[in-house]
Scaffold this active site. Structure first.
Site, short mmCIF file in Angstrom:
data_model
loop_
_atom_site.label_atom_id
_atom_site.label_comp_id
_atom_site.label_asym_id
_atom_site.label_seq_id
_atom_site.Cartn_x
_atom_site.Cartn_y
_atom_site.Cartn_z
N CYS B 116 0.82 -1.07 0.03
CA CYS B 116 -0.05 0.12 0.03
C CYS B 116 0.96 1.25 0.17
O CYS B 116 0.23 2.41 -0.36
CB CYS B 116 -0.78 0.13 1.21
SG CYS B 116 -1.99 -1.53 1.24
N HIS B 256 -3.50 7.14 3.16
CA HIS B 256 -3.92 5.86 2.61
C HIS B 256 -5.28 5.56 3.10
O HIS B 256 -5.54 5.57 4.16
CB HIS B 256 -2.79 4.69 2.87
CG HIS B 256 -3.42 3.36 2.40
ND1 HIS B 256 -3.69 3.19 1.11
CD2 HIS B 256 -3.30 2.12 3.10
CE1 HIS B 256 -3.91 1.97 1.21
NE2 HIS B 256 -3.68 1.34 2.20
N ASN B 286 -9.97 -0.17 0.46
CA ASN B 286 -8.68 0.00 0.49
C ASN B 286 -8.20 -0.65 -1.01
O ASN B 286 -8.17 -1.95 -1.49
CB ASN B 286 -8.05 -0.80 1.61
CG ASN B 286 -6.60 -0.76 1.42
OD1 ASN B 286 -5.97 -0.60 0.57
ND2 ASN B 286 -5.97 -1.75 2.49
#
Ligand SMILES: CC(C)(COP(=O)(O)OP(=O)(O)OC[C@H]1O[C@@H](n2cnc3c(N)ncnc32)[C@H](O)[C@@H]1OP(=O)(O)O)[C@@H](O)C(=O)NCCC(=O)NCCS
Lengths: 76, 331
Positions: B116, B256, B286
């Site tokens: 990520c 994020h 996500n």
């Protein structure tokens, strides 16, 4: 006193206006309706405040706020 | 002394697959509820790519939009970096596939994997080439099709992720603007908290590895949660310090998009009001390396960011890894 500080942290994390009813017998998830992530955040705030590390295994064994206080006192 | 150039984002674009999978759809697949997912994560919906669509396909669309926004041709690109944990295949790299799709004939191309945090790693790497004068036009893409590697029978993970792609063009910008600082870090000691173990040289694909579901994402949720809350605050502070700014200077933050509870907790630690924090995970979940560039693209398009604003990008993820950048928006 550890209990008073822990009580304050819990109040802040859960946004409680009044923590006077919180005792060592109070359960975070049972009585205060914290969910599992609230509990994780409370544990983190306690770790930061007292400079202790509370592993997940230990945290999972806590039945009430008194257990948290005992752990902090024993490991501080 | 060698001349250094200011580097900034001069074009940005994103692309999301059309198909939406809501929490109610997931209720039909695993033992979960819309209420549980919303209260624990903030996610209501995510996009899922069609069976025949791969990460390079999403990347290509995002890349075209970023190039158009920058007003340059693919043929002018010197370098393409794709950050992803869901490449089309082990090799060729997704970046090479994108290069051929967009016909970036003179570009070098490679992938970066930092889960990520991948977009921030890739942008920081790409920045160096322009800063030192080696290249002029660099395309950075963060793209994922995580729907292909999550176990749709595992309620602990399948509710969290989504597919998408975001891309930026990096070029020289006016002195004092662009990327002011970056901070990257890793903690390989705790890497097993978030992993997709199968399919590499440690556990090559076999019938057993498939039966044992080793090609899916495995995660220790509460371990990652604690790490994420702490590292987001730390990474943002470190990057600010590197460029001599403080928390008060932040106009906007793009975190994020993993879990609203992580974003809330990090914002609280940074004493940043939520009006200054971009959130789109309710719609997309996500998207790993794609989350930051897609969120940045949307924030720019919604006019939440204007020229001269100090924008902090911050991400964390598998590795474990983290990264942050401070930008002075130059467009
Ligand atoms: C995943 C996450 C939301 C789980 O929340 P949590 O409070 O830690 O949840 P736990 O794993 O402790 O599970 C609590 C209970 O909910 C259950 N549960 C898990 N997922 C569920 C779901 N989708 N629906 C319903 N119940 C679920 C668990 O089985 C567990 O039940 P039990 O107590 O009976 O065993 C949270 O840990 C998280 O967001 N972590 C970070 C993950 C992340 O961001 N990863 C990507 C990083 S790039």
């Amino acid at each position: 006193m550890v209990f008073e500080k822990v009580k304050k942290i819990i109040g802040e994390q859960l946004g409680l206006d009044d923590v006077s009813g919180v005792t060592p017998q109070t359960s975070l998830m049972g009585d205060l309706e914290a969910d599992s992530l609230d509990a994780v955040e409370i544990i983190m705030a306690i770790e930061d405040e007292f400079g202790v590390e509370i592993p997940d295994d230990a945290a999972e064994g806590f039945k009430n706020i008194g257990d948290i206080v005992k752990y902090v006192e024993a490991n501080q | 002394m060698m001349q250094e150039y200011a580097v900034g984002i001069t074009g940005i674009g994103s692309y999301l697959p059309e198909k939406e999978v809501t929490n109610f759809d997931i209720e039909k697949m695993v033992d979960t509820t819309d209420e549980w997912i919303r209260t624990r994560t903030g996610i209501s919906c995510r996009r899922v790519a069609d069976e025949r669509v791969a990460t390079s396909d999403l990347s290509t669309e995002a890349a075209k939009r970023a190039l158009a926004d920058a007003g340059i041709e693919a043929a002018e690109l010197d370098l393409i970096i794709v950050a992803t944990v869901t490449p089309d295949m082990a090799f060729p790299s997704t970046a090479c596939i994108v290069q051929s799709n967009i016909k970036a004939v003179k570009a070098a191309a490679f992938d970066i994997e930092a889960a990520c945090s991948g977009f921030l790693y890739a942008m920081t790497v790409g920045q160096q080439f322009i800063k030192n004068g080696f290249y002029k036009n660099v395309l950075i893409i963060g793209a994922e099709t995580l729907s292909k590697v999550v176990d749709w029978e595992d309620r602990n993970t399948c509710v969290l992720f989504g597919d998408g792609a975001g891309a930026v063009v990096l070029q020289r910008v006016e002195e004092g603007y662009g990327i002011l600082s970056s901070y990257l870090g890793a903690d390989g000691f705790n890497g097993s908290a978030l992993a997709q173990p199968g399919g590499g040289s440690r556990i090559p694909a076999t019938i057993e590895s498939v039966t044992n579901k080793l090609h899916f994402v495995k995660m220790d949720g509460s371990e990652v949660f604690k790490f994420a809350v702490r590292v987001m605050g730390k990474a943002a502070m470190e990057a600010l310090e590197l460029c001599g700014l403080t928390l008060e200077d932040i106009d906007f933050m793009i975190p994020h998009q993993a879990n609203i509870r992580i974003i809330d907790a990090a914002a609280k630690r940074l004493k940043l009001p939520m009006e200054k924090v971009y959130v789109n995970l309710d719609r997309y979940g996500n998207m790993s390396a794609a989350s930051v560039p897609v969120a940045l693209d949307e924030a720019v398009r919604e006019n939440r960011i204007k020229k001269g604003d100090i924008v902090v990008l911050v991400a964390f993820g598998g590795g474990l890894t983290w990264g942050s950048s401070v930008l002075k928006w130059s467009k």
